[in-house]
Design a protein around this motif. Structure first.
Motif, PDB file in Angstrom:
ATOM      1  N   ARG A 286       0.835  -1.214   0.000  1.00  0.00           N
ATOM      2  CA  ARG A 286       0.000   0.000   0.000  1.00  0.00           C
ATOM      3  C   ARG A 286       0.865   1.257   0.000  1.00  0.00           C
ATOM      4  O   ARG A 286       0.523   2.245  -0.656  1.00  0.00           O
ATOM      5  N   ALA A 287       1.996   1.208   0.699  1.00  0.00           N
ATOM      6  CA  ALA A 287       2.913   2.360   0.696  1.00  0.00           C
ATOM      7  C   ALA A 287       3.494   2.570  -0.704  1.00  0.00           C
ATOM      8  O   ALA A 287       3.644   3.705  -1.169  1.00  0.00           O
ATOM      9  N   GLU A 288       3.800   1.465  -1.395  1.00  0.00           N
ATOM     10  CA  GLU A 288       4.327   1.565  -2.773  1.00  0.00           C
ATOM     11  C   GLU A 288       3.262   2.145  -3.705  1.00  0.00           C
ATOM     12  O   GLU A 288       3.560   2.955  -4.583  1.00  0.00           O
TER      13      GLU A 288
ATOM     14  N   PRO B 268       6.996   2.159  -9.554  1.00  0.00           N
ATOM     15  CA  PRO B 268       6.677   1.141 -10.570  1.00  0.00           C
ATOM     16  C   PRO B 268       6.067  -0.121  -9.942  1.00  0.00           C
ATOM     17  O   PRO B 268       5.092  -0.672 -10.457  1.00  0.00           O
ATOM     18  N   LEU B 269       6.638  -0.542  -8.823  1.00  0.00           N
ATOM     19  CA  LEU B 269       6.082  -1.712  -8.122  1.00  0.00           C
ATOM     20  C   LEU B 269       4.650  -1.422  -7.671  1.00  0.00           C
ATOM     21  O   LEU B 269       3.757  -2.269  -7.814  1.00  0.00           O
TER      22      LEU B 269
ATOM     23  N   ASP C 209       4.965 -14.182  -6.307  1.00  0.00           N
ATOM     24  CA  ASP C 209       5.834 -14.630  -5.219  1.00  0.00           C
ATOM     25  C   ASP C 209       7.210 -13.957  -5.249  1.00  0.00           C
ATOM     26  O   ASP C 209       7.736 -13.584  -4.197  1.00  0.00           O
ATOM     27  N   GLU C 210       7.809 -13.811  -6.453  1.00  0.00           N
ATOM     28  CA  GLU C 210       9.173 -13.257  -6.514  1.00  0.00           C
ATOM     29  C   GLU C 210       9.210 -11.844  -5.948  1.00  0.00           C
ATOM     30  O   GLU C 210      10.171 -11.456  -5.283  1.00  0.00           O
ATOM     31  N   ILE C 211       8.157 -11.076  -6.239  1.00  0.00           N
ATOM     32  CA  ILE C 211       8.112  -9.693  -5.740  1.00  0.00           C
ATOM     33  C   ILE C 211       7.972  -9.696  -4.220  1.00  0.00           C
ATOM     34  O   ILE C 211       8.679  -9.002  -3.497  1.00  0.00           O
ATOM     35  N   ILE C 212       7.040 -10.515  -3.750  1.00  0.00           N
ATOM     36  CA  ILE C 212       6.793 -10.587  -2.305  1.00  0.00           C
ATOM     37  C   ILE C 212       8.041 -11.087  -1.578  1.00  0.00           C
ATOM     38  O   ILE C 212       8.414 -10.565  -0.527  1.00  0.00           O
ATOM     39  N   LEU C 213       8.698 -12.075  -2.150  1.00  0.00           N
ATOM     40  CA  LEU C 213       9.886 -12.617  -1.487  1.00  0.00           C
ATOM     41  C   LEU C 213      11.020 -11.601  -1.463  1.00  0.00           C
ATOM     42  O   LEU C 213      11.785 -11.532  -0.507  1.00  0.00           O
ATOM     43  N   GLY C 214      11.093 -10.770  -2.508  1.00  0.00           N
ATOM     44  CA  GLY C 214      12.080  -9.679  -2.520  1.00  0.00           C
ATOM     45  C   GLY C 214      11.815  -8.721  -1.367  1.00  0.00           C
ATOM     46  O   GLY C 214      12.740  -8.346  -0.624  1.00  0.00           O
ATOM     47  N   ILE C 215      10.554  -8.352  -1.186  1.00  0.00           N
ATOM     48  CA  ILE C 215      10.178  -7.442  -0.101  1.00  0.00           C
ATOM     49  C   ILE C 215      10.502  -8.097   1.250  1.00  0.00           C
ATOM     50  O   ILE C 215      11.106  -7.489   2.129  1.00  0.00           O
ATOM     51  N   ALA C 216      10.096  -9.356   1.386  1.00  0.00           N
ATOM     52  CA  ALA C 216      10.276 -10.046   2.669  1.00  0.00           C
ATOM     53  C   ALA C 216      11.762 -10.166   3.019  1.00  0.00           C
ATOM     54  O   ALA C 216      12.168  -9.911   4.156  1.00  0.00           O
TER      55      ALA C 216
ATOM     56  N   LYS D 150      -1.014  -2.373  -7.697  1.00  0.00           N
ATOM     57  CA  LYS D 150      -2.350  -1.808  -7.479  1.00  0.00           C
ATOM     58  C   LYS D 150      -3.419  -2.591  -8.252  1.00  0.00           C
ATOM     59  O   LYS D 150      -4.464  -2.923  -7.703  1.00  0.00           O
ATOM     60  N   GLN D 151      -3.115  -2.868  -9.504  1.00  0.00           N
ATOM     61  CA  GLN D 151      -4.098  -3.580 -10.335  1.00  0.00           C
ATOM     62  C   GLN D 151      -4.429  -4.937  -9.736  1.00  0.00           C
ATOM     63  O   GLN D 151      -5.575  -5.357  -9.694  1.00  0.00           O
ATOM     64  N   ILE D 152      -3.397  -5.626  -9.297  1.00  0.00           N
ATOM     65  CA  ILE D 152      -3.585  -6.960  -8.723  1.00  0.00           C
ATOM     66  C   ILE D 152      -4.359  -6.865  -7.419  1.00  0.00           C
ATOM     67  O   ILE D 152      -5.300  -7.620  -7.174  1.00  0.00           O
TER      68      ILE D 152
END
Ligand code: AMP
Length: 185
Positions: free
Chosen positions: A36-38, A44-45, A61-68, A50-52
Motif C-alpha cells: 500500500r505504501a508503494e 513502478p512496483l 511470489d518473486e516480488i513478495i519474497l524480494g520485499i520479505a 495496485k491492479q492486482i
C-alpha cells in the motif's frame, strides 16, 4: 519470538497483530502495508501491484519474497518479529523457511485465526477499504482458500500451528493469543 499470523482477510490479524506488537515488543512486517505504501508513492512496483490488489489477486511470489527478504534482513535478530499477510502461498512459506534456516532463526509458532466466511464477509463489507468491494472480497476469500489455506497443513505438519477462535471480544481473543505465544516460546 518469531511468529506468523495466518487467516483469511478480515479474520483479525491486523487488530490482534497491533496488540501482539505492543505487548511483546516484536517487529511487525506486513507485506500488505508495504505494498500500500508503494501504491501511495506511485512507484513502478506500486503501479503494478495496485491492479492486482484491486482485483483481489496475489502479487507474484518473486516480488513478495524480494520485499520479505529485504525487510527481514533489516531486523534486529534479538527482537523477534511478527509476519502478517506473509507467507500467503506454499512457495512463499517454503522460501521463508529456507531464508530463516540460513540464519538459524526458524519460526516459533504460526497463529491461525479461525473465523467463518459469513462473518468475514460482514466484517470486510463494514471496513470498506478501496480493495474491499463485494466482488473483490469474494475473490480474496477464494484466493485465500485456494492458495493460502494449504499453509495450514504445511505448518500443522511442522507441529507449529496454533488455532485461535477469532470471533468474540477483542481483548479476550488477545488473552488467548497471549497464552498460546507464551506457551510456544
Ligand atoms: P493485506 O493487507 O495483507 O490483506 O494485503 C492486501 C493485498 O496485498 C492482498 O490482497 C494482495 O493483493 C497483496 N499481498 C499482500 N501480501 C501478499 C503476499 N504475501 N503475497 C501476495 N500478495 C500479497
Amino acid at each position: 519470538m518469531r511468529i506468523v499470523l495466518l487467516g483469511a482477510p478480515g479474520s483479525g490479524k491486523g487488530t490482534q497483530g497491533e496488540k501482539i506488537v505492543d505487548s511483546f515488543g516484536v517487529a511487525h512486517i506486513s507485506t500488505g502495508d508495504v505494498l500500500r505504501a508503494e501504491v501511495a508513492a506511485g512507484s513502478p512496483l506500486g503501479i503494478q501491484a495496485k491492479q492486482i490488489m484491486d482485483a483481489g489477486g496475489l502479487v507474484p511470489d518473486e516480488i513478495i519474497l524480494g520485499i520479505a527478504r529485504e525487510r527481514i534482513g533489516q531486523l534486529d535478530p534479538a527482537k523477534g518479529f511478527m509476519l502478517d499477510g506473509f507467507p500467503r502461498t506454499l512457495p512463499q512459506a517454503v522460501a521463508l523457511d529456507a531464508m530463516l534456516d540460513e540464519v538459524d532463526q526458524p519460526l516459533d509458532c504460526i497463529v491461525l485465526f479461525d473465523v467463518d466466511d459469513k462473518e468475514i464477509m460482514t466484517r470486510l463489507l463494514a471496513r470498506k477499504r478501496a480493495d474491499d468491494n463485494e466482488d473483490t472480497i469474494r475473490t480474496r476469500l477464494q484466493v485465500y482458500s485456494d492458495q493460502t489455506a494449504p499453509l495450514i497443513s504445511y505448518y500443522r505438519d511442522q507441529g507449529k500451528l496454533r488455532v485461535v477462535k477469532g470471533v468474540g471480544d477483542v481483548d479476550e481473543i488477545f488473552e488467548t493469543i497471549r497464552g498460546v505465544l507464551e506457551d510456544a516460546i
